[in-house]
Write a protein that holds these residues in place. Sequence first.
Motif, PDB file in Angstrom:
ATOM      1  N   LEU A 188       0.823  -1.216   0.000  1.00 41.68           N
ATOM      2  CA  LEU A 188       0.000   0.000   0.000  1.00 41.68           C
ATOM      3  C   LEU A 188       0.856   1.263   0.000  1.00 41.68           C
ATOM      4  O   LEU A 188       0.483   2.259  -0.610  1.00 41.68           O
ATOM      5  CB  LEU A 188      -0.930   0.015   1.216  1.00 41.68           C
ATOM      6  N   LYS A 189       1.982   1.223   0.662  1.00 47.47           N
ATOM      7  CA  LYS A 189       2.864   2.401   0.687  1.00 47.47           C
ATOM      8  C   LYS A 189       3.343   2.752  -0.715  1.00 47.47           C
ATOM      9  O   LYS A 189       3.612   3.908  -1.009  1.00 47.47           O
ATOM     10  CB  LYS A 189       4.079   2.141   1.583  1.00 47.47           C
ATOM     11  N   ARG A 190       3.442   1.755  -1.581  1.00 50.24           N
ATOM     12  CA  ARG A 190       3.904   2.006  -2.951  1.00 50.24           C
ATOM     13  C   ARG A 190       2.754   2.045  -3.952  1.00 50.24           C
ATOM     14  O   ARG A 190       2.977   2.218  -5.148  1.00 50.24           O
ATOM     15  CB  ARG A 190       4.883   0.899  -3.369  1.00 50.24           C
ATOM     16  N   HIS A 191       1.545   1.920  -3.476  1.00 50.11           N
ATOM     17  CA  HIS A 191       0.365   1.705  -4.308  1.00 50.11           C
ATOM     18  C   HIS A 191       0.159   2.744  -5.416  1.00 50.11           C
ATOM     19  O   HIS A 191       0.184   2.419  -6.594  1.00 50.11           O
ATOM     20  CB  HIS A 191      -0.851   1.616  -3.402  1.00 50.11           C
ATOM     21  N   LEU A 192      -0.061   3.990  -5.093  1.00 46.82           N
ATOM     22  CA  LEU A 192      -0.385   4.982  -6.123  1.00 46.82           C
ATOM     23  C   LEU A 192       0.822   5.656  -6.751  1.00 46.82           C
ATOM     24  O   LEU A 192       0.747   6.143  -7.866  1.00 46.82           O
ATOM     25  CB  LEU A 192      -1.299   6.067  -5.537  1.00 46.82           C
ATOM     26  N   TRP A 193       1.916   5.706  -6.041  1.00 48.77           N
ATOM     27  CA  TRP A 193       3.033   6.529  -6.495  1.00 48.77           C
ATOM     28  C   TRP A 193       4.104   5.756  -7.233  1.00 48.77           C
ATOM     29  O   TRP A 193       4.927   6.342  -7.926  1.00 48.77           O
ATOM     30  CB  TRP A 193       3.647   7.260  -5.301  1.00 48.77           C
ATOM     31  N   PHE A 194       4.104   4.461  -7.095  1.00 46.36           N
ATOM     32  CA  PHE A 194       5.118   3.651  -7.762  1.00 46.36           C
ATOM     33  C   PHE A 194       4.411   2.522  -8.495  1.00 46.36           C
ATOM     34  O   PHE A 194       3.344   2.077  -8.089  1.00 46.36           O
ATOM     35  CB  PHE A 194       6.112   3.070  -6.740  1.00 46.36           C
ATOM     36  N   ASP A 195       5.024   2.067  -9.575  1.00 43.50           N
ATOM     37  CA  ASP A 195       4.411   0.988 -10.342  1.00 43.50           C
ATOM     38  C   ASP A 195       4.530  -0.323  -9.583  1.00 43.50           C
ATOM     39  O   ASP A 195       5.621  -0.755  -9.238  1.00 43.50           O
ATOM     40  CB  ASP A 195       5.088   0.855 -11.710  1.00 43.50           C
ATOM     41  N   LEU A 196       3.394  -0.940  -9.354  1.00 43.10           N
ATOM     42  CA  LEU A 196       3.372  -2.273  -8.771  1.00 43.10           C
ATOM     43  C   LEU A 196       3.155  -3.267  -9.902  1.00 43.10           C
ATOM     44  O   LEU A 196       2.553  -2.938 -10.927  1.00 43.10           O
ATOM     45  CB  LEU A 196       2.229  -2.403  -7.756  1.00 43.10           C
ATOM     46  N   SER A 197       3.608  -4.465  -9.689  1.00 45.13           N
ATOM     47  CA  SER A 197       3.375  -5.486 -10.706  1.00 45.13           C
ATOM     48  C   SER A 197       1.885  -5.811 -10.730  1.00 45.13           C
ATOM     49  O   SER A 197       1.135  -5.501  -9.805  1.00 45.13           O
ATOM     50  CB  SER A 197       4.186  -6.750 -10.384  1.00 45.13           C
ATOM     51  N   GLU A 198       1.466  -6.449 -11.795  1.00 45.41           N
ATOM     52  CA  GLU A 198       0.067  -6.796 -11.942  1.00 45.41           C
ATOM     53  C   GLU A 198      -0.381  -7.728 -10.813  1.00 45.41           C
ATOM     54  O   GLU A 198      -1.494  -7.598 -10.283  1.00 45.41           O
ATOM     55  CB  GLU A 198      -0.147  -7.474 -13.303  1.00 45.41           C
ATOM     56  N   ARG A 199       0.472  -8.633 -10.419  1.00 48.25           N
ATOM     57  CA  ARG A 199       0.161  -9.569  -9.330  1.00 48.25           C
ATOM     58  C   ARG A 199      -0.029  -8.811  -8.015  1.00 48.25           C
ATOM     59  O   ARG A 199      -0.950  -9.089  -7.246  1.00 48.25           O
ATOM     60  CB  ARG A 199       1.283 -10.604  -9.182  1.00 48.25           C
ATOM     61  N   GLU A 200       0.835  -7.817  -7.764  1.00 44.57           N
ATOM     62  CA  GLU A 200       0.728  -7.037  -6.532  1.00 44.57           C
ATOM     63  C   GLU A 200      -0.561  -6.197  -6.505  1.00 44.57           C
ATOM     64  O   GLU A 200      -1.213  -6.085  -5.476  1.00 44.57           O
ATOM     65  CB  GLU A 200       1.949  -6.138  -6.364  1.00 44.57           C
ATOM     66  N   GLU A 201      -0.919  -5.632  -7.650  1.00 45.86           N
ATOM     67  CA  GLU A 201      -2.168  -4.865  -7.728  1.00 45.86           C
ATOM     68  C   GLU A 201      -3.380  -5.770  -7.492  1.00 45.86           C
ATOM     69  O   GLU A 201      -4.323  -5.383  -6.811  1.00 45.86           O
ATOM     70  CB  GLU A 201      -2.300  -4.173  -9.087  1.00 45.86           C
ATOM     71  N   GLU A 202      -3.342  -6.981  -8.049  1.00 46.79           N
ATOM     72  CA  GLU A 202      -4.438  -7.925  -7.829  1.00 46.79           C
ATOM     73  C   GLU A 202      -4.541  -8.312  -6.358  1.00 46.79           C
ATOM     74  O   GLU A 202      -5.641  -8.477  -5.823  1.00 46.79           O
ATOM     75  CB  GLU A 202      -4.254  -9.173  -8.695  1.00 46.79           C
ATOM     76  N   GLU A 203      -3.386  -8.449  -5.712  1.00 41.40           N
ATOM     77  CA  GLU A 203      -3.360  -8.772  -4.283  1.00 41.40           C
ATOM     78  C   GLU A 203      -4.053  -7.673  -3.479  1.00 41.40           C
ATOM     79  O   GLU A 203      -4.848  -7.950  -2.577  1.00 41.40           O
ATOM     80  CB  GLU A 203      -1.915  -8.942  -3.819  1.00 41.40           C
ATOM     81  N   LEU A 204      -3.772  -6.428  -3.806  1.00 41.12           N
ATOM     82  CA  LEU A 204      -4.417  -5.321  -3.101  1.00 41.12           C
ATOM     83  C   LEU A 204      -5.917  -5.263  -3.395  1.00 41.12           C
ATOM     84  O   LEU A 204      -6.725  -4.990  -2.514  1.00 41.12           O
ATOM     85  CB  LEU A 204      -3.762  -3.989  -3.465  1.00 41.12           C
ATOM     86  N   LEU A 205      -6.287  -5.521  -4.652  1.00 39.32           N
ATOM     87  CA  LEU A 205      -7.699  -5.463  -5.030  1.00 39.32           C
ATOM     88  C   LEU A 205      -8.540  -6.498  -4.289  1.00 39.32           C
ATOM     89  O   LEU A 205      -9.715  -6.273  -4.017  1.00 39.32           O
ATOM     90  CB  LEU A 205      -7.868  -5.647  -6.538  1.00 39.32           C
ATOM     91  N   ARG A 206      -7.951  -7.627  -3.950  1.00 36.77           N
ATOM     92  CA  ARG A 206      -8.682  -8.661  -3.216  1.00 36.77           C
ATOM     93  C   ARG A 206      -9.077  -8.174  -1.829  1.00 36.77           C
ATOM     94  O   ARG A 206     -10.070  -8.605  -1.273  1.00 36.77           O
ATOM     95  CB  ARG A 206      -7.851  -9.938  -3.074  1.00 36.77           C
ATOM     96  N   HIS A 207      -8.303  -7.270  -1.267  1.00 36.88           N
ATOM     97  CA  HIS A 207      -8.560  -6.785   0.082  1.00 36.88           C
ATOM     98  C   HIS A 207      -9.271  -5.425   0.114  1.00 36.88           C
ATOM     99  O   HIS A 207      -9.637  -4.953   1.181  1.00 36.88           O
ATOM    100  CB  HIS A 207      -7.240  -6.678   0.856  1.00 36.88           C
ATOM    101  N   ARG A 208      -9.454  -4.823  -1.049  1.00 39.12           N
ATOM    102  CA  ARG A 208     -10.066  -3.490  -1.077  1.00 39.12           C
ATOM    103  C   ARG A 208     -11.582  -3.599  -0.957  1.00 39.12           C
ATOM    104  O   ARG A 208     -12.225  -4.348  -1.671  1.00 39.12           O
ATOM    105  CB  ARG A 208      -9.690  -2.767  -2.360  1.00 39.12           C
ATOM    106  N   LEU A 209     -12.132  -2.807  -0.057  1.00 37.55           N
ATOM    107  CA  LEU A 209     -13.580  -2.792   0.158  1.00 37.55           C
ATOM    108  C   LEU A 209     -14.269  -1.689  -0.643  1.00 37.55           C
ATOM    109  O   LEU A 209     -15.451  -1.783  -0.939  1.00 37.55           O
ATOM    110  CB  LEU A 209     -13.884  -2.583   1.646  1.00 37.55           C
TER     111      LEU A 209
END
Length: 193
Positions: free
Chosen positions: A124-145
């Motif tokens: 999350l600390k790198r979420h908007l400001w740095f490019d995350l890999s597609e897998r990392e973004e999917e990981e965050l999306l699973r937990h986003r409400l």
Amino acid sequence: MKEKSSESKKFGKWFYVIMLAITVAILALLGVWAWTKNNLYLYLLLGLCPIYVLHIVLSIVLTGRHADRAQAARSELLAVALDPTAEIVYLTYLGGERRVKRPSRRKKDYLAEFYTRGADVELLKRHLWFDLSEREEEELLRHRLGQLEIAYPLLSEIKGKKVLVQSAFYDTAKDLPQFSALFGENQIILYGE
């Protein structure tokens, strides 16, 4: 409730200025007509009366809409923020530095994303400001409400959460009384240092 009263004050100022102008025009036309008995002034006076009534009706309708929007945003935020699974809030400030010191009650300068406990804080600390890999973004999306763009007064509704805040925003706002509820009632985690 404070947001509604602030909007009403701004809206009310223009309402009264326009009402005063129309009232003065109607009274002036009535006086000129009474003095000269020229029907042109009477017709102008009668033409202003529907504008007077229309202004009152539109003002009532628009004031109600502003209040409804503010209440809907507050209800939506509370529904997500009070969800017991929403333990992490990723807060992004979208405005300029000057507005941190004098926050707007109407402008939606904040993006609040709500996540469950399982969300990786380091991602999350790198979420908007740095490019995350597609897998990392999917990981965050699973937990986003969910996410909401909110105005400053609703920040005080966020309580008992881990709140990730931009370090530049925190440095500017940490001593301001407007943000004491946000910073005092939550665990603050800085990102973007």
